[in-house]
Design an enzyme around this catalytic site. Structure first.
Site, PDB file in Angstrom:
ATOM      1  N   HIS A 141     -61.627  -2.956  11.818  1.00 18.62           N
ATOM      2  CA  HIS A 141     -62.772  -3.566  11.615  1.00 18.62           C
ATOM      3  C   HIS A 141     -63.552  -3.274  13.064  1.00 18.62           C
ATOM      4  CE1 HIS A 141     -65.138  -7.129  10.437  1.00 18.62           C
ATOM      5  NE2 HIS A 141     -65.489  -7.151  11.636  1.00 18.62           N
ATOM      6  N   ASP A 173     -57.791  -3.874   8.431  1.00 18.67           N
ATOM      7  CA  ASP A 173     -58.662  -4.890   8.763  1.00 18.67           C
ATOM      8  C   ASP A 173     -58.168  -6.258   8.041  1.00 18.67           C
ATOM      9  OD1 ASP A 173     -61.106  -6.443   9.064  1.00 18.67           O
ATOM     10  OD2 ASP A 173     -62.589  -5.206   8.238  1.00 18.67           O
ATOM     11  N   SER A 206     -69.767  -6.604   8.876  1.00 20.16           N
ATOM     12  CA  SER A 206     -69.213  -7.989   8.950  1.00 20.16           C
ATOM     13  C   SER A 206     -69.930  -9.127   8.554  1.00 20.16           C
ATOM     14  CB  SER A 206     -68.778  -8.135  10.542  1.00 20.16           C
ATOM     15  OG  SER A 206     -67.753  -8.807  10.697  1.00 20.16           O
TER      16      SER A 206
END
Length: 160
Positions: free
Chosen positions: A128, A98, A13
């Site tokens: 995610h 995601d 991320s």
């Protein structure tokens, strides 16, 4: 005394965003990018498809961006960076559910187009944050094992 040619970068991320930014500026030996946010500006289909009911929403992302880029007037996007020569070999892992999926894959294509050896792994049944769910989700655990295997290959054979 460390050999800078043997330093790799990686993250998931926002950490993947930082790792990719480092790989654009410096010359690490490899880069591991797990569901990286790479495009702050382009509206991509996954952003709308997975906005509600999944782990990361568009409003969550905007809140994170506000803190991440605090005080920055022109928020840069990795996708806009000029890649004039091949960069460090990359593993780009993408979650199927995601909001970042399409931009991460677009960035992987940009790396490939620059001649950067890039391995793209898409995990269609995951969302995610899946790397943090390995103790409760066998699919996430298998995905992380796959990422680790690819990462090991890149570290052992970077140009393949």
């Amino acid at each position: 005394g460390a050999d800078p040619r043997r330093v790799a970068v990686g993250g998931d991320s926002a950490g993947a965003n930082l790792a990719a930014a480092v790989a654009l500026r410096e010359s690490p030996s490899a880069q591991l990018l797990i569901y990286p946010p790479t495009d702050e500006k382009t509206e991509r289909p996954s952003r709308h498809l997975f906005d509600k009911g999944f782990f990361l929403s568009v409003s969550d992302r905007e809140a994170f961006r506000t803190h991440y880029f605090a005080g920055v007037v022109d928020r840069p996007s990795l996708i806009e960076a000029e890649i004039v020569s091949p960069r460090a070999p990359a593993v780009v892992a993408v979650a199927g559910f995601d909001i970042l999926r399409d931009e991460a894959e677009a960035y992987a294509r940009k790396l490939l187009d620059s001649g950067t050896p890039t391995r793209v792994l898409r995990f269609p049944g995951l969302g995610h944050g899946f790397v943090h769910m390995t103790t409760v989700c066998t699919t996430a655990r298998r995905a992380v094992v796959s990422i680790a295997e690819e990462w090991g290959e890149v570290l052992t054979h970077p140009s393949s």
